[in-house]
Design a protein around this motif. Sequence first.
Motif, PDB file in Angstrom:
ATOM      1  N   ALA A 285       0.842  -1.160   0.113  1.00 37.29           N
ATOM      2  CA  ALA A 285      -0.005   0.112   0.026  1.00 37.29           C
ATOM      3  C   ALA A 285       0.777   1.207  -0.145  1.00 37.29           C
ATOM      4  O   ALA A 285       0.512   2.348  -0.464  1.00 37.29           O
ATOM      5  CB  ALA A 285      -0.792  -0.137   1.144  1.00 37.29           C
ATOM      6  N   GLU A 286       2.021   1.243   0.661  1.00 35.43           N
ATOM      7  CA  GLU A 286       2.918   2.381   0.874  1.00 35.43           C
ATOM      8  C   GLU A 286       3.661   2.736  -0.559  1.00 35.43           C
ATOM      9  O   GLU A 286       3.774   3.711  -1.015  1.00 35.43           O
ATOM     10  CB  GLU A 286       4.134   2.252   1.671  1.00 35.43           C
ATOM     11  CG  GLU A 286       5.141   3.460   1.964  1.00 35.43           C
ATOM     12  CD  GLU A 286       6.198   3.177   2.805  1.00 35.43           C
ATOM     13  OE1 GLU A 286       6.881   3.701   2.827  1.00 35.43           O
ATOM     14  OE2 GLU A 286       5.883   2.416   3.791  1.00 35.43           O
ATOM     15  N   LEU A 287       3.897   1.425  -1.335  1.00 31.82           N
ATOM     16  CA  LEU A 287       4.482   1.674  -2.611  1.00 31.82           C
ATOM     17  C   LEU A 287       3.618   2.273  -3.810  1.00 31.82           C
ATOM     18  O   LEU A 287       3.834   3.165  -4.363  1.00 31.82           O
ATOM     19  CB  LEU A 287       4.763   0.112  -3.141  1.00 31.82           C
ATOM     20  CG  LEU A 287       6.179  -0.241  -2.372  1.00 31.82           C
ATOM     21  CD1 LEU A 287       6.345  -1.686  -2.864  1.00 31.82           C
ATOM     22  CD2 LEU A 287       7.340   0.547  -2.678  1.00 31.82           C
ATOM     23  N   ILE A 288       2.127   2.079  -3.257  1.00 29.39           N
ATOM     24  CA  ILE A 288       1.286   2.388  -4.363  1.00 29.39           C
ATOM     25  C   ILE A 288       1.082   3.817  -4.055  1.00 29.39           C
ATOM     26  O   ILE A 288       0.977   4.795  -5.084  1.00 29.39           O
ATOM     27  CB  ILE A 288      -0.040   1.723  -4.262  1.00 29.39           C
ATOM     28  CG1 ILE A 288       0.028   0.292  -4.487  1.00 29.39           C
ATOM     29  CG2 ILE A 288      -1.177   2.418  -5.088  1.00 29.39           C
ATOM     30  CD1 ILE A 288      -1.201  -0.609  -4.271  1.00 29.39           C
ATOM     31  N   SER A 289       0.880   4.175  -2.896  1.00 30.83           N
ATOM     32  CA  SER A 289       0.588   5.583  -2.493  1.00 30.83           C
ATOM     33  C   SER A 289       1.859   6.606  -2.932  1.00 30.83           C
ATOM     34  O   SER A 289       1.713   7.927  -3.237  1.00 30.83           O
ATOM     35  CB  SER A 289       0.051   5.801  -1.022  1.00 30.83           C
ATOM     36  OG  SER A 289       1.177   5.369  -0.222  1.00 30.83           O
TER      37      SER A 289
ATOM     38  N   ASP B  67      -1.292   6.780 -15.670  1.00 26.49           N
ATOM     39  CA  ASP B  67      -1.616   5.451 -15.533  1.00 26.49           C
ATOM     40  C   ASP B  67      -2.504   5.100 -14.590  1.00 26.49           C
ATOM     41  O   ASP B  67      -2.956   5.909 -13.684  1.00 26.49           O
ATOM     42  CB  ASP B  67      -0.232   4.960 -14.937  1.00 26.49           C
ATOM     43  CG  ASP B  67       1.011   5.162 -16.005  1.00 26.49           C
ATOM     44  OD1 ASP B  67       0.739   5.352 -17.315  1.00 26.49           O
ATOM     45  OD2 ASP B  67       2.130   5.333 -15.539  1.00 26.49           O
ATOM     46  N   ASP B  68      -3.301   3.877 -14.826  1.00 23.24           N
ATOM     47  CA  ASP B  68      -3.866   3.387 -13.813  1.00 23.24           C
ATOM     48  C   ASP B  68      -3.280   3.197 -12.458  1.00 23.24           C
ATOM     49  O   ASP B  68      -2.270   2.367 -12.584  1.00 23.24           O
ATOM     50  CB  ASP B  68      -4.669   2.004 -14.442  1.00 23.24           C
ATOM     51  CG  ASP B  68      -5.586   2.434 -15.554  1.00 23.24           C
ATOM     52  OD1 ASP B  68      -6.124   3.850 -15.813  1.00 23.24           O
ATOM     53  OD2 ASP B  68      -5.769   1.449 -16.414  1.00 23.24           O
ATOM     54  N   VAL B  69      -3.880   3.637 -11.428  1.00 22.00           N
ATOM     55  CA  VAL B  69      -3.227   3.218 -10.138  1.00 22.00           C
ATOM     56  C   VAL B  69      -3.250   1.841  -9.813  1.00 22.00           C
ATOM     57  O   VAL B  69      -4.337   1.293  -9.822  1.00 22.00           O
ATOM     58  CB  VAL B  69      -3.693   3.908  -9.021  1.00 22.00           C
ATOM     59  CG1 VAL B  69      -3.387   3.773  -7.721  1.00 22.00           C
ATOM     60  CG2 VAL B  69      -3.690   5.854  -9.244  1.00 22.00           C
ATOM     61  N   PRO B  70      -2.105   1.016  -9.763  1.00 24.13           N
ATOM     62  CA  PRO B  70      -2.468  -0.579  -9.411  1.00 24.13           C
ATOM     63  C   PRO B  70      -2.942  -0.602  -8.247  1.00 24.13           C
ATOM     64  O   PRO B  70      -3.109  -0.131  -7.339  1.00 24.13           O
ATOM     65  CB  PRO B  70      -0.909  -0.874  -9.524  1.00 24.13           C
ATOM     66  CG  PRO B  70      -0.139   0.333  -8.990  1.00 24.13           C
ATOM     67  CD  PRO B  70      -0.905   1.410  -9.577  1.00 24.13           C
ATOM     68  N   ASN B  71      -3.473  -1.907  -8.122  1.00 24.02           N
ATOM     69  CA  ASN B  71      -3.736  -2.659  -6.815  1.00 24.02           C
ATOM     70  C   ASN B  71      -2.540  -3.423  -6.330  1.00 24.02           C
ATOM     71  O   ASN B  71      -1.638  -3.528  -6.764  1.00 24.02           O
ATOM     72  CB  ASN B  71      -5.087  -3.449  -6.812  1.00 24.02           C
ATOM     73  CG  ASN B  71      -4.938  -4.598  -7.875  1.00 24.02           C
ATOM     74  OD1 ASN B  71      -4.025  -5.155  -7.975  1.00 24.02           O
ATOM     75  ND2 ASN B  71      -5.861  -4.840  -8.529  1.00 24.02           N
ATOM     76  N   GLU B  72      -2.970  -4.157  -5.121  1.00 25.82           N
ATOM     77  CA  GLU B  72      -1.623  -4.666  -4.343  1.00 25.82           C
ATOM     78  C   GLU B  72      -1.102  -5.846  -5.400  1.00 25.82           C
ATOM     79  O   GLU B  72       0.026  -6.393  -5.268  1.00 25.82           O
ATOM     80  CB  GLU B  72      -1.831  -5.073  -3.084  1.00 25.82           C
ATOM     81  CG  GLU B  72      -2.168  -4.008  -2.143  1.00 25.82           C
ATOM     82  CD  GLU B  72      -2.409  -4.189  -0.759  1.00 25.82           C
ATOM     83  OE1 GLU B  72      -2.220  -5.465  -0.232  1.00 25.82           O
ATOM     84  OE2 GLU B  72      -2.733  -3.415   0.069  1.00 25.82           O
ATOM     85  N   ARG B  73      -1.997  -6.256  -5.889  1.00 28.56           N
ATOM     86  CA  ARG B  73      -1.441  -7.719  -6.761  1.00 28.56           C
ATOM     87  C   ARG B  73      -0.733  -7.301  -7.859  1.00 28.56           C
ATOM     88  O   ARG B  73       0.400  -7.916  -8.393  1.00 28.56           O
ATOM     89  CB  ARG B  73      -2.936  -8.438  -7.276  1.00 28.56           C
ATOM     90  CG  ARG B  73      -2.616  -9.946  -7.810  1.00 28.56           C
ATOM     91  CD  ARG B  73      -3.830 -10.635  -8.159  1.00 28.56           C
ATOM     92  NE  ARG B  73      -4.788 -10.828  -6.984  1.00 28.56           N
ATOM     93  CZ  ARG B  73      -4.398 -11.754  -5.870  1.00 28.56           C
ATOM     94  NH1 ARG B  73      -3.278 -12.739  -6.167  1.00 28.56           N
ATOM     95  NH2 ARG B  73      -5.256 -12.010  -4.948  1.00 28.56           N
TER      96      ARG B  73
END
Length: 230
Positions: free
Chosen positions: A162-166, A175-181
Motif C-alpha cells: 500500500a505504501e508503494l502504491i501511494s 497511468d491506472d493506479v495499481p492494486n496490491e496484486r
Amino acid sequence: MSLATVFPQSVPAQSPAAPALRAVPASPEARGFALYVGLDESKARAAGVSLGEIVEAIKNVIGELAPAAQSYAAVALAPEGVGGRDVDVVRLALQEPSAVARQHPSEVEEEEDELDRAHAGVVIDISRKRLVLDNEPASLTFKEFELLQYLVLREGRTIERAELISSLWSAADGDDVPNERTIDVHVRRLRAKLGRYEDIVRTVRGVGYRFDRHADVSIRHASTPSPDLF
C-alpha cells in the motif's frame, strides 16, 4: 567580534585541480546538515550586522531548538571579484559535492564510468538513475527504477504494498493506479531484470518487500537527501 573568534577555521576556494568528491558511506544516515549562506562582509555591513553576529544568532537559535546539537562554522574564502552567485561560490569553496560535480562534470563522469568497469556485481546509481549489472547497463523502465530506488533508500525496512502504491503512483502519472496484486507483477519484472541478483529485493510474506544489500552491491547516492528524510 572578529571572524577568528566565530570561525575556527577558514576554508579557501579550491583550484580547478581540487580533490575528487568524498566517498558516500555504504549505509548513510542523517547526522546533521550544512547551511550555505552567500553573503560578503560589505553586504552584511550594509544590513547593519557582521558575519560573526549572524553566525552567533544562528547558533543561538539551534541551541534553543535542540540543546544537544553540536555546531561548527567555517568562513569560505574566494578570490576577490570572482563571478557567480555568492551562495554558489561558497558551496564550491567548501567543496559541496553537487557544486563540485557541476564544476567538473566530465571528470566526475569519467571517474564513475571507470568505477563501473571495475565493479563486477551490481551498481545502483541513484544520482544518474541507472542500474549496472556485471558492467552491463540494465534496461529498467522509469517506474521499475523508481520502485528499486524507493526500496534502496529505505534499506532494511519492509515496505508494504500500500505504501508503494501511494508513494509511486498518482493520478498525475496518467497511468491506472495499481492494486496490491499488480505491485507483485512490477516486482517480478524488476527481479527478472536483476537476473542472478534478484534476491536483493526480498519478499516479506504477508507484508511487502525489502531491499537487502549484498557484498557485491554498490550504491551511488545522489547529493540530495532522501525525500522522506527532509
